[in-house]
Design a protein around this motif. Structure first.
Motif, PDB file in Angstrom:
ATOM      1  N   ASN A 128       5.171  -8.684  -1.964  1.00 50.04           N
ATOM      2  CA  ASN A 128       4.937 -10.033  -1.424  1.00 50.04           C
ATOM      3  C   ASN A 128       3.634 -10.155  -0.635  1.00 50.04           C
ATOM      4  O   ASN A 128       3.462 -11.130   0.101  1.00 50.04           O
ATOM      5  CB  ASN A 128       6.105 -10.512  -0.552  1.00 50.04           C
ATOM      6  N   GLU A 129       2.730  -9.218  -0.783  1.00 52.12           N
ATOM      7  CA  GLU A 129       1.418  -9.306  -0.144  1.00 52.12           C
ATOM      8  C   GLU A 129       0.335  -9.115  -1.214  1.00 52.12           C
ATOM      9  O   GLU A 129       0.430  -8.196  -2.021  1.00 52.12           O
ATOM     10  CB  GLU A 129       1.261  -8.218   0.927  1.00 52.12           C
ATOM     11  N   PRO A 130      -0.693  -9.965  -1.257  1.00 55.17           N
ATOM     12  CA  PRO A 130      -1.052 -11.035  -0.321  1.00 55.17           C
ATOM     13  C   PRO A 130      -0.413 -12.386  -0.628  1.00 55.17           C
ATOM     14  O   PRO A 130      -0.616 -13.339   0.121  1.00 55.17           O
ATOM     15  CB  PRO A 130      -2.567 -11.118  -0.493  1.00 55.17           C
ATOM     16  N   VAL A 131       0.332 -12.497  -1.745  1.00 60.20           N
ATOM     17  CA  VAL A 131       1.039 -13.739  -2.076  1.00 60.20           C
ATOM     18  C   VAL A 131       2.458 -13.366  -2.468  1.00 60.20           C
ATOM     19  O   VAL A 131       2.776 -12.198  -2.714  1.00 60.20           O
ATOM     20  CB  VAL A 131       0.345 -14.502  -3.228  1.00 60.20           C
ATOM     21  N   ASP A 132       3.331 -14.349  -2.531  1.00 62.43           N
ATOM     22  CA  ASP A 132       4.701 -14.105  -2.948  1.00 62.43           C
ATOM     23  C   ASP A 132       4.730 -13.414  -4.307  1.00 62.43           C
ATOM     24  O   ASP A 132       4.015 -13.800  -5.241  1.00 62.43           O
ATOM     25  CB  ASP A 132       5.480 -15.409  -3.043  1.00 62.43           C
ATOM     26  N   LEU A 133       5.552 -12.366  -4.397  1.00 64.71           N
ATOM     27  CA  LEU A 133       5.788 -11.618  -5.625  1.00 64.71           C
ATOM     28  C   LEU A 133       4.613 -10.767  -6.069  1.00 64.71           C
ATOM     29  O   LEU A 133       4.634 -10.203  -7.163  1.00 64.71           O
ATOM     30  CB  LEU A 133       6.252 -12.540  -6.762  1.00 64.71           C
ATOM     31  N   ALA A 134       3.594 -10.629  -5.224  1.00 67.70           N
ATOM     32  CA  ALA A 134       2.578  -9.612  -5.490  1.00 67.70           C
ATOM     33  C   ALA A 134       3.219  -8.232  -5.329  1.00 67.70           C
ATOM     34  O   ALA A 134       4.165  -8.059  -4.563  1.00 67.70           O
ATOM     35  CB  ALA A 134       1.403  -9.765  -4.528  1.00 67.70           C
ATOM     36  N   ASN A 135       2.722  -7.252  -6.083  1.00 64.27           N
ATOM     37  CA  ASN A 135       3.251  -5.884  -6.016  1.00 64.27           C
ATOM     38  C   ASN A 135       4.760  -5.855  -6.238  1.00 64.27           C
ATOM     39  O   ASN A 135       5.513  -5.217  -5.499  1.00 64.27           O
ATOM     40  CB  ASN A 135       2.891  -5.242  -4.673  1.00 64.27           C
ATOM     41  N   GLU A 194      -4.738 -18.060 -13.277  1.00 67.04           N
ATOM     42  CA  GLU A 194      -4.941 -18.687 -11.968  1.00 67.04           C
ATOM     43  C   GLU A 194      -5.020 -20.204 -12.082  1.00 67.04           C
ATOM     44  O   GLU A 194      -4.564 -20.931 -11.188  1.00 67.04           O
ATOM     45  CB  GLU A 194      -6.196 -18.115 -11.314  1.00 67.04           C
ATOM     46  N   ASP A 195      -5.575 -20.702 -13.195  1.00 64.05           N
ATOM     47  CA  ASP A 195      -5.607 -22.142 -13.420  1.00 64.05           C
ATOM     48  C   ASP A 195      -4.192 -22.702 -13.616  1.00 64.05           C
ATOM     49  O   ASP A 195      -3.899 -23.828 -13.211  1.00 64.05           O
ATOM     50  CB  ASP A 195      -6.464 -22.478 -14.642  1.00 64.05           C
ATOM     51  N   ALA A 196      -3.333 -21.906 -14.248  1.00 67.84           N
ATOM     52  CA  ALA A 196      -1.965 -22.359 -14.498  1.00 67.84           C
ATOM     53  C   ALA A 196      -1.141 -22.400 -13.216  1.00 67.84           C
ATOM     54  O   ALA A 196      -0.265 -23.256 -13.064  1.00 67.84           O
ATOM     55  CB  ALA A 196      -1.292 -21.441 -15.521  1.00 67.84           C
ATOM     56  N   TYR A 197      -1.431 -21.465 -12.304  1.00 63.99           N
ATOM     57  CA  TYR A 197      -0.672 -21.359 -11.055  1.00 63.99           C
ATOM     58  C   TYR A 197      -1.636 -21.277  -9.872  1.00 63.99           C
ATOM     59  O   TYR A 197      -1.804 -20.221  -9.257  1.00 63.99           O
ATOM     60  CB  TYR A 197       0.220 -20.122 -11.073  1.00 63.99           C
ATOM     61  N   PRO A 198      -2.295 -22.377  -9.520  1.00 62.91           N
ATOM     62  CA  PRO A 198      -3.305 -22.333  -8.455  1.00 62.91           C
ATOM     63  C   PRO A 198      -2.718 -21.841  -7.125  1.00 62.91           C
ATOM     64  O   PRO A 198      -1.679 -22.329  -6.673  1.00 62.91           O
ATOM     65  CB  PRO A 198      -3.748 -23.804  -8.339  1.00 62.91           C
ATOM     66  N   GLY A 199      -3.368 -20.830  -6.559  1.00 64.06           N
ATOM     67  CA  GLY A 199      -2.968 -20.312  -5.271  1.00 64.06           C
ATOM     68  C   GLY A 199      -1.750 -19.414  -5.284  1.00 64.06           C
ATOM     69  O   GLY A 199      -1.344 -18.901  -4.236  1.00 64.06           O
ATOM     70  N   GLU A 200      -1.143 -19.194  -6.465  1.00 62.15           N
ATOM     71  CA  GLU A 200       0.085 -18.400  -6.540  1.00 62.15           C
ATOM     72  C   GLU A 200      -0.105 -17.051  -7.212  1.00 62.15           C
ATOM     73  O   GLU A 200       0.797 -16.210  -7.166  1.00 62.15           O
ATOM     74  CB  GLU A 200       1.159 -19.183  -7.299  1.00 62.15           C
ATOM     75  N   VAL A 201      -1.245 -16.842  -7.839  1.00 60.52           N
ATOM     76  CA  VAL A 201      -1.482 -15.625  -8.606  1.00 60.52           C
ATOM     77  C   VAL A 201      -2.441 -14.712  -7.868  1.00 60.52           C
ATOM     78  O   VAL A 201      -3.495 -15.139  -7.397  1.00 60.52           O
ATOM     79  CB  VAL A 201      -2.051 -15.958 -10.001  1.00 60.52           C
ATOM     80  N   ASP A 202      -2.055 -13.441  -7.761  1.00 60.10           N
ATOM     81  CA  ASP A 202      -2.946 -12.396  -7.265  1.00 60.10           C
ATOM     82  C   ASP A 202      -3.384 -11.582  -8.476  1.00 60.10           C
ATOM     83  O   ASP A 202      -2.623 -10.740  -8.973  1.00 60.10           O
ATOM     84  CB  ASP A 202      -2.227 -11.517  -6.246  1.00 60.10           C
ATOM     85  N   ALA A 203      -4.583 -11.848  -8.958  1.00 63.50           N
ATOM     86  CA  ALA A 203      -5.043 -11.226 -10.197  1.00 63.50           C
ATOM     87  C   ALA A 203      -5.111  -9.708 -10.092  1.00 63.50           C
ATOM     88  O   ALA A 203      -5.073  -9.013 -11.109  1.00 63.50           O
ATOM     89  CB  ALA A 203      -6.408 -11.783 -10.588  1.00 63.50           C
ATOM     90  N   GLN A 204      -5.201  -9.192  -8.890  1.00 64.18           N
ATOM     91  CA  GLN A 204      -5.258  -7.744  -8.709  1.00 64.18           C
ATOM     92  C   GLN A 204      -3.933  -7.075  -9.082  1.00 64.18           C
ATOM     93  O   GLN A 204      -3.907  -5.983  -9.619  1.00 64.18           O
ATOM     94  CB  GLN A 204      -5.605  -7.414  -7.254  1.00 64.18           C
ATOM     95  N   THR A 205      -2.823  -7.742  -8.785  1.00 61.03           N
ATOM     96  CA  THR A 205      -1.515  -7.123  -8.970  1.00 61.03           C
ATOM     97  C   THR A 205      -0.662  -7.813 -10.030  1.00 61.03           C
ATOM     98  O   THR A 205       0.483  -7.410 -10.251  1.00 61.03           O
ATOM     99  CB  THR A 205      -0.732  -7.112  -7.646  1.00 61.03           C
ATOM    100  N   MET A 206      -1.199  -8.839 -10.672  1.00 60.76           N
ATOM    101  CA  MET A 206      -0.433  -9.592 -11.668  1.00 60.76           C
ATOM    102  C   MET A 206      -1.241  -9.770 -12.944  1.00 60.76           C
ATOM    103  O   MET A 206      -2.474  -9.825 -12.908  1.00 60.76           O
ATOM    104  CB  MET A 206      -0.069 -10.982 -11.129  1.00 60.76           C
ATOM    105  N   LEU A 207      -0.547  -9.866 -14.063  1.00 60.39           N
ATOM    106  CA  LEU A 207      -1.146 -10.272 -15.325  1.00 60.39           C
ATOM    107  C   LEU A 207      -0.251 -11.325 -15.956  1.00 60.39           C
ATOM    108  O   LEU A 207       0.931 -11.428 -15.629  1.00 60.39           O
ATOM    109  CB  LEU A 207      -1.372  -9.082 -16.264  1.00 60.39           C
ATOM    110  N   CYS A 208      -0.827 -12.110 -16.849  1.00 59.15           N
ATOM    111  CA  CYS A 208      -0.083 -13.198 -17.488  1.00 59.15           C
ATOM    112  C   CYS A 208      -0.074 -13.036 -19.002  1.00 59.15           C
ATOM    113  O   CYS A 208      -1.008 -12.482 -19.590  1.00 59.15           O
ATOM    114  CB  CYS A 208      -0.703 -14.546 -17.134  1.00 59.15           C
ATOM    115  N   ALA A 209       0.990 -13.536 -19.613  1.00 56.43           N
ATOM    116  CA  ALA A 209       1.101 -13.539 -21.069  1.00 56.43           C
ATOM    117  C   ALA A 209       1.970 -14.707 -21.495  1.00 56.43           C
ATOM    118  O   ALA A 209       2.924 -15.072 -20.811  1.00 56.43           O
ATOM    119  CB  ALA A 209       1.691 -12.224 -21.562  1.00 56.43           C
ATOM    120  N   GLY A 210       1.623 -15.291 -22.623  1.00 59.03           N
ATOM    121  CA  GLY A 210       2.362 -16.415 -23.173  1.00 59.03           C
ATOM    122  C   GLY A 210       1.429 -17.289 -23.988  1.00 59.03           C
ATOM    123  O   GLY A 210       0.217 -17.133 -23.933  1.00 59.03           O
TER     124      GLY A 210
END
Length: 275
Positions: A128-135, A194-210
Motif C-alpha cells: 500500500n505504499e506509495p499508493v493503495d495496492l502498491a507492492n 496511468e491514463d486509465a487510472y489517474p493517480g491510482e497506478v504506481d508504475a514501479q510496482t504495477m503492470l497492466c494488461a487487457g
C-alpha cells in the motif's frame, strides 16, 4: 478473495459483512467492482478464456480457508515449499493456520489434489505504499515441499505483446469452476495504464494488461493472487500477480497486476531467510 476493486465496495448476494465470513471472497461479483449496466454482458471470471489442461500450469495453486475448505485466492509455487500470492489475499488472515494450499491439479475436485499446511506468511513491508495496492505481494511458507514444478520469476521488467493469466474466478451467477480457466491478455503500457487510472497506478510496482479498446479478456473475482505470465522460448515466466482493477474485462479499464520484477530481490531475501 476478490480481485481488489478500488471504488464501490460491494460484497455480493448472500455474503455477510463481517470479516469473519469465509464466503466473503468466494461469492458475488468482484469487491469494489462497478455494477454492470442492466442487460449488459458481464461475466465475472477469467473472462474470455477457456479451461486449463492438466500440466499446463503445474505451479498454479488455490488458497483455501482451512476451517471449511472454501477457496478464496490463487497463487504460484516459486520454490518447492514457497507460494507467492497477493498481499490483499492474506492481510485479513489471523495467521498461517487459517489457510491451506491445494496443488497438483487444475481441477479442485481431482483426486490428485494435495492439501498442504502453511507455516509462515510474509507480507510485503511496503504494501500500500506509495499508493493503495502498491507492492501487492506475499509469500507463504509451506509445511512441506509440494511435488510440482515451480515457475521462474521474472527479473527484468519488459514490455510484451501478450501475457497469460489463470485462475478459478467467478463464472457468473455466484458459481465458480472446479477447473481453472486461462486467457491471453494484451500488455498495456505504463502510460496507458496511468491514463486509465489517474493517480491510482504506481508504475514501479504495477503492470497492466487487457484489451483497452474492446475489453472482453481479463482476470476477475476469485483470481486474486494468481499469476500473469509471459511465454518465452524457455517457457512461461511469472511477471505479475493478479491484484486489482475497475470492473472486469471492461473497455478502457485494464487489469492491474503487481510487477514481480520490482520486488524480486526482496523475494530472494525472504527465501534466503527461510532456507
Amino acid at each position: 478473495m476478490d480481485r481488489k476493486r478500488k471504488h464501490l465496495i460491494r460484497l455480493g448476494a448472500g455474503v455477510a459483512a463481517g470479516l469473519g465470513a469465509v464466503a466473503l471472497a468466494w461469492t458475488g461479483v468482484a469487491a469494489n467492482a462497478e455494477e454492470p449496466e442492466a442487460g449488459g454482458d458481464f461475466e465475472a471470471k477469467i473472462v474470455g478464456g477457456e479451461a486449463a489442461e492438466e500440466g499446463q500450469y503445474p505451479w498454479l495453486v488455490s488458497l483455501v480457508y482451512s476451517d471449511d475448505g472454501t477457496p478464496f485466492c490463487g497463487g504460484s509455487v516459486i520454490a518447492e515449499d514457497v507460494v507467492i500470492t497477493a498481499a490483499h489475499c492474506v492481510e485479513r488472515l489471523s495467521g498461517p493456520d487459517d489457510v491451506v494450499v491445494y496443488s497438483g491439479s487444475v481441477d479442485l475436485e481431482s483426486p490428485n489434489i494435495v492439501e498442504t499446511e502453511v507455516t509462515d506468511i510474509h507480507m510485503a513491508h511496503d504494501y500500500n505504499e506509495p499508493v493503495d495496492l502498491a507492492n501487492d505481494w506475499a509469500l507463504l511458507r509451506l509445511d512441506e515441499a509440494v511435488d510440482v514444478e515451480p515457475i521462474e520469476v521474472g527479473t527484468e521488467p519488459e514490455e510484451f505483446d501478450v501475457l497469460e493469466t489463470a485462475g478459478w474466478g467467478d463464472l457468473g451467477n455466484d458459481t465458480y469452476p472446479t477447473v481453472a480457466r486461462w486467457v491471453e491478455v494484451p500488455f498495456v503500457s505504463d502510460d496507458d495504464c496511468e491514463d486509465a487510472y489517474p493517480g491510482e497506478v504506481d508504475a514501479q510496482t504495477m503492470l497492466c494488461a487487457g484489451d483497452l479498446e474492446n475489453g472482453g479478456v481479463d482476470s476477475c473475482d476469485g483470481d486474486s493472487g494468481g499469476p500473469i505470465m509471459v511465454r518465452t522460448d524457455e517457457g512461461l515466466i511469472l511477471v505479475g500477480i493478479v491484484s486489482w482493477g475497475d470492473g472486469c474485462a471492461v473497455a478502457g479499464n485494464p487489469g492491474v497486476y503487481a510487477e514481480v520484477a520490482d520486488f524480486n530481490s526482496a523475494i530472494d531475501d525472504v527465501l534466503d531467510d527461510w532456507s
